[in-house]
Motif scaffolding. Sequence first.
Motif, PDB file in Angstrom:
ATOM      1  N   ARG A 198      -0.989  -3.982   4.200  1.00 15.38           N
ATOM      2  CA  ARG A 198      -1.951  -4.048   5.119  1.00 15.38           C
ATOM      3  C   ARG A 198      -1.619  -4.349   6.434  1.00 15.38           C
ATOM      4  O   ARG A 198      -2.128  -4.060   7.455  1.00 15.38           O
ATOM      5  CB  ARG A 198      -2.917  -5.198   4.455  1.00 15.38           C
ATOM      6  CG  ARG A 198      -3.541  -4.610   3.239  1.00 15.38           C
ATOM      7  CD  ARG A 198      -4.851  -3.553   3.603  1.00 15.38           C
ATOM      8  NE  ARG A 198      -5.509  -3.283   2.515  1.00 15.38           N
ATOM      9  CZ  ARG A 198      -6.647  -2.543   2.435  1.00 15.38           C
ATOM     10  NH1 ARG A 198      -6.769  -1.747   3.624  1.00 15.38           N
ATOM     11  NH2 ARG A 198      -7.147  -2.175   1.274  1.00 15.38           N
ATOM     12  N   SER A 204       3.776  -1.395   9.055  1.00 14.87           N
ATOM     13  CA  SER A 204       3.980   0.117   8.976  1.00 14.87           C
ATOM     14  C   SER A 204       5.203   0.388   9.627  1.00 14.87           C
ATOM     15  O   SER A 204       5.867  -0.336  10.686  1.00 14.87           O
ATOM     16  CB  SER A 204       2.789   0.869   9.378  1.00 14.87           C
ATOM     17  OG  SER A 204       2.625   0.825  10.848  1.00 14.87           O
ATOM     18  N   THR A 260       0.820  -1.243  -0.110  1.00 16.01           N
ATOM     19  CA  THR A 260       0.005   0.070   0.153  1.00 16.01           C
ATOM     20  C   THR A 260       0.690   1.391  -0.012  1.00 16.01           C
ATOM     21  O   THR A 260       0.314   2.435   0.087  1.00 16.01           O
ATOM     22  CB  THR A 260      -0.816   0.040   1.322  1.00 16.01           C
ATOM     23  OG1 THR A 260      -0.211   0.078   2.626  1.00 16.01           O
ATOM     24  CG2 THR A 260      -1.909  -1.336   1.211  1.00 16.01           C
ATOM     25  N   TRP A 265       3.086   3.653   5.533  1.00 12.35           N
ATOM     26  CA  TRP A 265       2.371   2.642   5.599  1.00 12.35           C
ATOM     27  C   TRP A 265       2.584   1.453   4.280  1.00 12.35           C
ATOM     28  O   TRP A 265       2.080   1.827   3.343  1.00 12.35           O
ATOM     29  CB  TRP A 265       0.778   2.966   5.535  1.00 12.35           C
ATOM     30  CG  TRP A 265       0.459   4.013   6.747  1.00 12.35           C
ATOM     31  CD1 TRP A 265       0.914   5.504   6.695  1.00 12.35           C
ATOM     32  CD2 TRP A 265      -0.014   3.809   7.883  1.00 12.35           C
ATOM     33  NE1 TRP A 265       0.470   6.129   7.621  1.00 12.35           N
ATOM     34  CE2 TRP A 265       0.047   4.979   8.664  1.00 12.35           C
ATOM     35  CE3 TRP A 265      -0.446   2.569   8.551  1.00 12.35           C
ATOM     36  CZ2 TRP A 265      -0.249   5.024  10.048  1.00 12.35           C
ATOM     37  CZ3 TRP A 265      -0.609   2.724   9.868  1.00 12.35           C
ATOM     38  CH2 TRP A 265      -0.667   3.916  10.774  1.00 12.35           C
ATOM     39  N   HIS A 281       0.408  -5.213  12.119  1.00  9.37           N
ATOM     40  CA  HIS A 281      -0.994  -5.151  12.362  1.00  9.37           C
ATOM     41  C   HIS A 281      -1.569  -6.334  12.483  1.00  9.37           C
ATOM     42  O   HIS A 281      -2.115  -7.070  11.668  1.00  9.37           O
ATOM     43  CB  HIS A 281      -1.564  -4.213  11.062  1.00  9.37           C
ATOM     44  CG  HIS A 281      -0.909  -2.986  10.853  1.00  9.37           C
ATOM     45  ND1 HIS A 281      -1.804  -1.844  11.298  1.00  9.37           N
ATOM     46  CD2 HIS A 281       0.231  -2.343  10.694  1.00  9.37           C
ATOM     47  CE1 HIS A 281      -0.963  -0.462  11.047  1.00  9.37           C
ATOM     48  NE2 HIS A 281       0.197  -0.775  10.698  1.00  9.37           N
ATOM     49  N   ASN A 292       5.113   8.344   9.707  1.00 11.86           N
ATOM     50  CA  ASN A 292       4.617   7.052   9.517  1.00 11.86           C
ATOM     51  C   ASN A 292       4.770   6.939   8.014  1.00 11.86           C
ATOM     52  O   ASN A 292       4.528   7.652   7.035  1.00 11.86           O
ATOM     53  CB  ASN A 292       3.314   6.898   9.966  1.00 11.86           C
ATOM     54  CG  ASN A 292       3.006   6.917  11.285  1.00 11.86           C
ATOM     55  OD1 ASN A 292       3.595   6.120  11.971  1.00 11.86           O
ATOM     56  ND2 ASN A 292       2.500   8.063  11.763  1.00 11.86           N
ATOM     57  N   ASN A 334       2.350   6.660   0.637  1.00 12.65           N
ATOM     58  CA  ASN A 334       1.325   6.423   1.812  1.00 12.65           C
ATOM     59  C   ASN A 334       1.841   6.829   3.069  1.00 12.65           C
ATOM     60  O   ASN A 334       2.572   5.671   3.875  1.00 12.65           O
ATOM     61  CB  ASN A 334       0.815   5.123   1.660  1.00 12.65           C
ATOM     62  CG  ASN A 334      -0.693   4.832   2.560  1.00 12.65           C
ATOM     63  OD1 ASN A 334      -1.073   5.855   3.115  1.00 12.65           O
ATOM     64  ND2 ASN A 334      -1.143   3.802   2.644  1.00 12.65           N
ATOM     65  N   ASP A 346      -4.465   4.702   1.866  1.00 15.57           N
ATOM     66  CA  ASP A 346      -4.929   3.272   2.012  1.00 15.57           C
ATOM     67  C   ASP A 346      -4.330   2.572   3.145  1.00 15.57           C
ATOM     68  O   ASP A 346      -3.184   2.035   3.123  1.00 15.57           O
ATOM     69  CB  ASP A 346      -4.563   2.472   0.755  1.00 15.57           C
ATOM     70  CG  ASP A 346      -5.186   1.232   0.677  1.00 15.57           C
ATOM     71  OD1 ASP A 346      -5.793   0.769   1.670  1.00 15.57           O
ATOM     72  OD2 ASP A 346      -4.900   0.327  -0.345  1.00 15.57           O
ATOM     73  N   ARG A 347      -5.040   2.977   4.513  1.00 12.97           N
ATOM     74  CA  ARG A 347      -4.328   2.783   5.719  1.00 12.97           C
ATOM     75  C   ARG A 347      -5.604   2.699   6.705  1.00 12.97           C
ATOM     76  O   ARG A 347      -6.683   3.331   6.445  1.00 12.97           O
ATOM     77  CB  ARG A 347      -3.486   3.304   6.153  1.00 12.97           C
ATOM     78  CG  ARG A 347      -3.703   5.063   5.919  1.00 12.97           C
ATOM     79  CD  ARG A 347      -2.485   5.616   6.339  1.00 12.97           C
ATOM     80  NE  ARG A 347      -2.723   7.229   6.376  1.00 12.97           N
ATOM     81  CZ  ARG A 347      -3.211   8.073   7.067  1.00 12.97           C
ATOM     82  NH1 ARG A 347      -3.737   7.250   8.330  1.00 12.97           N
ATOM     83  NH2 ARG A 347      -3.411   9.118   7.084  1.00 12.97           N
ATOM     84  N   ASP A 382      -7.082  -4.033  12.022  1.00 11.15           N
ATOM     85  CA  ASP A 382      -6.746  -2.623  11.437  1.00 11.15           C
ATOM     86  C   ASP A 382      -6.391  -1.590  12.574  1.00 11.15           C
ATOM     87  O   ASP A 382      -5.844  -0.615  12.334  1.00 11.15           O
ATOM     88  CB  ASP A 382      -8.007  -2.144  10.664  1.00 11.15           C
ATOM     89  CG  ASP A 382      -8.321  -2.641   9.341  1.00 11.15           C
ATOM     90  OD1 ASP A 382      -7.253  -3.183   8.665  1.00 11.15           O
ATOM     91  OD2 ASP A 382      -9.234  -2.495   8.516  1.00 11.15           O
TER      92      ASP A 382
END
Length: 206
Positions: free
Chosen positions: A149, A152, A30, A146, A182, A144, A84, A36-37, A185
């Motif tokens: 999915r 990060s 991503t 990302w 992760h 950060n 991202n 998209d996070r 989410d």
Amino acid sequence: MSRRSLRALWLALLATFCLCFALPASAQSTIKRPGDRPSYVFELEPHLALGLFNPPGYGAGTGFGFGVRGSVELVKNGFIPKLNNSVALGFGLDYLRYDGWQGPRGYCEQRVSGPAGVPICRRISGGADGDIDYFFVPVVMQWNFWLHRRWSVFGEPGVALYVQDGHFKFDPFVFYAGGRFHLTDNITLTMRLGYPTFSFGVSFLF
């Protein structure tokens, strides 16, 4: 728990975290899809803390403790528009107990003026063989990235106030680099490496 057991626990946590990053990818990257996070405003992260380097001030040796970090998202789309990334303000409180002092004489609690105005120490606390308590209050910019999915990463330059055995001091430079695995989410395993402390904990994204 002994210090040797605590070190073994930290190694086990590090191995677990590295294993999480080595797991096969279950979704596409991503990093090139800005936004998209997980959507969140505040990150709460209780953690275990470890000091492998001599801390600022008069402490020395290895420190163990615990703490909490909070981060408030400031910029949803960060400094690199095509990636991202996001920017947050991070702040926290860590308590660590170190197992030594830098020097055999400890910390001078009271000084008086001697001959020719030369300061003389009259009362000393601590010593080379004594433990010392530290409280760290870091304030950082958290940048950060990302990546995926499940993954990060972030960098955190900043400053810190610290309390060493009841004495307030200021450290003008602290830096951390870390990553999250992760689980969902909104729940992650989070590891942070840097100076003056390392940490391993769980983050909750609200």
